[in-house]
Design a protein around this motif. Structure first.
Motif, PDB file in Angstrom:
ATOM      1  N   ARG A  98     -15.584  -5.140   5.546  1.00 13.90           N
ATOM      2  CA  ARG A  98     -16.128  -6.135   6.754  1.00 13.90           C
ATOM      3  C   ARG A  98     -15.882  -7.420   6.335  1.00 13.90           C
ATOM      4  N   ARG A  99     -16.207  -7.819   5.483  1.00 17.83           N
ATOM      5  CA  ARG A  99     -15.707  -9.197   5.093  1.00 17.83           C
ATOM      6  C   ARG A  99     -14.514  -9.613   4.946  1.00 17.83           C
ATOM      7  N   ILE A 100     -13.609  -8.953   3.527  1.00 23.36           N
ATOM      8  CA  ILE A 100     -12.280  -9.228   2.815  1.00 23.36           C
ATOM      9  C   ILE A 100     -11.463  -9.006   4.200  1.00 23.36           C
ATOM     10  N   ILE A 101     -11.416  -8.102   5.059  1.00 21.95           N
ATOM     11  CA  ILE A 101     -10.353  -7.422   6.254  1.00 21.95           C
ATOM     12  C   ILE A 101     -10.263  -8.278   6.834  1.00 21.95           C
ATOM     13  N   PRO A 102     -10.538  -9.336   7.334  1.00 18.58           N
ATOM     14  CA  PRO A 102     -10.672 -10.532   8.275  1.00 18.58           C
ATOM     15  C   PRO A 102      -9.589 -11.771   8.041  1.00 18.58           C
ATOM     16  N   HIS A 103      -9.584 -11.890   6.549  1.00 16.76           N
ATOM     17  CA  HIS A 103      -8.848 -12.324   5.511  1.00 16.76           C
ATOM     18  C   HIS A 103      -7.327 -12.020   5.134  1.00 16.76           C
ATOM     19  N   SER A 104      -7.426 -10.630   5.842  1.00 16.81           N
ATOM     20  CA  SER A 104      -6.354 -10.265   5.281  1.00 16.81           C
ATOM     21  C   SER A 104      -4.839 -10.809   6.359  1.00 16.81           C
ATOM     22  N   ALA A 162      -3.543  -5.170  -0.820  1.00 16.65           N
ATOM     23  CA  ALA A 162      -2.523  -6.424  -1.584  1.00 16.65           C
ATOM     24  C   ALA A 162      -1.660  -5.629  -1.061  1.00 16.65           C
ATOM     25  N   HIS A 163      -1.407  -4.370  -1.805  1.00 18.18           N
ATOM     26  CA  HIS A 163      -0.334  -4.097  -2.189  1.00 18.18           C
ATOM     27  C   HIS A 163       0.260  -3.027  -0.754  1.00 18.18           C
ATOM     28  N   ALA A 164      -0.611  -3.158   0.394  1.00 15.53           N
ATOM     29  CA  ALA A 164      -0.393  -2.337   0.898  1.00 15.53           C
ATOM     30  C   ALA A 164       0.258  -3.986   2.351  1.00 15.53           C
ATOM     31  N   LEU A 165      -0.315  -5.074   2.072  1.00 13.97           N
ATOM     32  CA  LEU A 165      -0.173  -6.509   2.896  1.00 13.97           C
ATOM     33  C   LEU A 165       1.086  -6.694   2.691  1.00 13.97           C
ATOM     34  N   ARG A 166       1.543  -6.440   1.364  1.00 18.63           N
ATOM     35  CA  ARG A 166       3.105  -7.368   0.815  1.00 18.63           C
ATOM     36  C   ARG A 166       3.732  -6.290   0.875  1.00 18.63           C
ATOM     37  N   GLU A 167       3.719  -5.107   1.489  1.00 15.55           N
ATOM     38  CA  GLU A 167       5.039  -4.010   1.114  1.00 15.55           C
ATOM     39  C   GLU A 167       5.956  -3.751  -0.162  1.00 15.55           C
ATOM     40  N   HIS A 168       4.193  -3.269  -1.296  1.00 15.38           N
ATOM     41  CA  HIS A 168       5.401  -3.262  -2.368  1.00 15.38           C
ATOM     42  C   HIS A 168       5.537  -1.895  -2.477  1.00 15.38           C
ATOM     43  N   GLY A 169       5.512  -1.270  -1.761  1.00 15.51           N
ATOM     44  CA  GLY A 169       6.084   0.502  -1.831  1.00 15.51           C
ATOM     45  C   GLY A 169       7.536   0.564  -1.126  1.00 15.51           C
ATOM     46  N   ARG A 170       8.019  -0.391   0.057  1.00 14.54           N
ATOM     47  CA  ARG A 170       9.273  -0.543   0.161  1.00 14.54           C
ATOM     48  C   ARG A 170      10.134  -0.488  -0.526  1.00 14.54           C
ATOM     49  N   GLU A 171      10.493  -0.691  -1.573  1.00 10.22           N
ATOM     50  CA  GLU A 171      11.733  -0.955  -2.495  1.00 10.22           C
ATOM     51  C   GLU A 171      11.543   0.419  -3.445  1.00 10.22           C
ATOM     52  N   GLU A 220       5.284  -7.248  -9.141  1.00 13.96           N
ATOM     53  CA  GLU A 220       4.325  -6.960  -7.307  1.00 13.96           C
ATOM     54  C   GLU A 220       2.759  -6.303  -8.195  1.00 13.96           C
ATOM     55  N   GLU A 221       2.421  -6.255  -8.853  1.00 17.18           N
ATOM     56  CA  GLU A 221       1.414  -6.290  -9.571  1.00 17.18           C
ATOM     57  C   GLU A 221       0.506  -7.674  -9.357  1.00 17.18           C
ATOM     58  N   ARG A 222       1.249  -8.679 -10.135  1.00 19.58           N
ATOM     59  CA  ARG A 222       0.995 -10.096 -10.239  1.00 19.58           C
ATOM     60  C   ARG A 222       0.436 -10.268  -8.701  1.00 19.58           C
ATOM     61  N   GLU A 223       1.329 -10.208  -8.094  1.00 24.00           N
ATOM     62  CA  GLU A 223       0.184 -10.634  -6.816  1.00 24.00           C
ATOM     63  C   GLU A 223      -0.551 -10.119  -6.423  1.00 24.00           C
ATOM     64  N   ALA A 224      -0.417  -8.619  -6.428  1.00 25.37           N
ATOM     65  CA  ALA A 224      -1.401  -7.626  -6.087  1.00 25.37           C
ATOM     66  C   ALA A 224      -2.852  -8.421  -6.868  1.00 25.37           C
ATOM     67  N   ASP A 225      -2.805  -8.834  -7.827  1.00 25.82           N
ATOM     68  CA  ASP A 225      -4.026  -9.471  -9.082  1.00 25.82           C
ATOM     69  C   ASP A 225      -4.774 -10.345  -8.160  1.00 25.82           C
ATOM     70  N   LEU A 226      -3.362 -11.413  -7.430  1.00 27.38           N
ATOM     71  CA  LEU A 226      -3.746 -12.827  -6.998  1.00 27.38           C
ATOM     72  C   LEU A 226      -4.056 -12.962  -5.784  1.00 27.38           C
ATOM     73  N   ILE A 227      -3.015 -12.016  -4.966  1.00 29.05           N
ATOM     74  CA  ILE A 227      -3.495 -11.719  -3.491  1.00 29.05           C
ATOM     75  C   ILE A 227      -4.878 -11.241  -3.075  1.00 29.05           C
ATOM     76  N   GLY A 228      -4.937  -9.928  -3.832  1.00 30.46           N
ATOM     77  CA  GLY A 228      -6.422  -9.221  -3.942  1.00 30.46           C
ATOM     78  C   GLY A 228      -7.761 -10.474  -4.243  1.00 30.46           C
ATOM     79  N   LEU A 229      -7.587 -11.027  -5.268  1.00 25.47           N
ATOM     80  CA  LEU A 229      -8.602 -12.401  -5.153  1.00 25.47           C
ATOM     81  C   LEU A 229      -8.821 -13.049  -4.381  1.00 25.47           C
ATOM     82  N   ASP A 230      -7.753 -13.253  -4.156  1.00 28.31           N
ATOM     83  CA  ASP A 230      -7.899 -14.756  -3.001  1.00 28.31           C
ATOM     84  C   ASP A 230      -8.362 -14.379  -1.910  1.00 28.31           C
TER      85      ASP A 230
END
Length: 306
Positions: A98-104, A162-171, A220-230
């Protein structure tokens, strides 16, 4: 009770496909072919959409993800492997979400329309996932074996979201679809997880040789790490938990404990170093969320794994 296998991670990798967002309320700068958003270098969301979007629509992805998640919940409930909504650990996960979702929406504006769900499966696997549309699942093993603090749960949840938000599975989905795999993977994953007849779920054997295309890249892992922590930091969770988390993962892995999360999420000191290199961006965000300054933040405290 059946032990959950590899399907959740497979589903998350296969189905993380969504529609293009309009970026909003973010600090974003174009830099060559990349984008620097909130101090984090990311690839544009549109980079791998074309092929996958022609082969399977966002609506089809949403429907498939919803069906698979419902099937997972139903089978887990039948097997006594789904924790009830009243369980303290379920409440804990949902409160963090609930706390994380509003920032997604900073990273994908479409997330404001996702039908977010959070559930906990009774399994000793050290794993978690997020399917398209915000369908989050944790395995109890990742909480108990790593003795996770709330900040560390937030780091994991943020990473998977973050993986879902950045659509990392698309490729990978596009590549899989190009070889005729995409239409069968959802059923194959359900067969592995739920024990459903593979003739019904689509033929896992034919898909097994293609699973390599489903692994995330290092970027993509780097993105997920950093975006997730953001995302977690904006929600008031300490981003230094990411460093403690991956050290715990490495420690557990060294003891010979199977960590499914690490099979698609490469560990090592290099990813910890990348997180440390971004503390100058992440810590001020966290400090603001806590109403203080970086200088006044207490040292991060974790719980040791036994």
């Amino acid at each position: 009770m059946r032990t959950f296998k590899h399907a959740a991670a497979l589903l998350a990798l296969t189905l993380c496909i969504g529609s293009a967002p309009a970026q909003q309320r973010v600090e974003q700068v174009q830099q060559g072919g990349q984008v620097v958003q909130d101090g984090i270098v990311v690839q544009p969301l549109s980079r791998t959409r074309s092929l996958a979007k022609r082969l399977i629509s966002p609506e089809q992805v949403e429907q498939q993800a919803s069906q698979q998640y419902v099937a997972m919940l139903s089978q887990a409930k039948e097997q006594g492997a789904l924790y009830p909504a009243t369980h303290p650990q379920v409440n804990r996960l949902r409160n963090i979400a609930r706390r994380i979702i509003p920032h997604s929406t900073r990273w994908n504006a479409d997330a404001q329309n996702w039908k977010w769900q959070v559930n906990l499966f009774n399994s000793d696997q050290v794993n978690a996932f997020c399917l398209p549309g915000g369908r989050i699942g944790f395995y109890s093993g990742i909480i108990s074996k790593l003795h996770l603090t709330d900040d560390e749960i937030a780091a994991i949840m943020g990473h998977e979201v973050a993986h879902a938000l950045r659509e990392h599975g698309r490729e990978r989905a596009g590549k899989a679809a190009a070889t005729g795999l995409l239409a069968r993977l959802g059923g194959a994953a359900a067969s592995v997880l739920l024990g459903v007849d593979p003739n019904i779920t689509g033929g896992f054997a034919n898909a097994a040789g293609q699973l390599a295309v489903l692994k995330f890249s290092r970027d993509e892992e780097r993105e997920a790490d950093l975006i997730g922590l953001d995302i977690a930091a904006r929600a008031g969770y300490d981003p230094r938990a990411g460093i403690a988390l991956w050290r715990k993962m490495a420690s557990l892995d060294e003891r010979g404990a199977p960590i499914q999360l690490l099979s698609t999420h490469p560990g090592g000191e290099d990813r910890i170093a990348i997180i440390q290199d971004h503390m100058n961006v992440l810590l001020p965000v966290y400090a603001r969320a806590k109403g203080t300054t970086v200088a006044r933040l207490p040292a991060y405290r974790t719980t040791a794994i036994r």
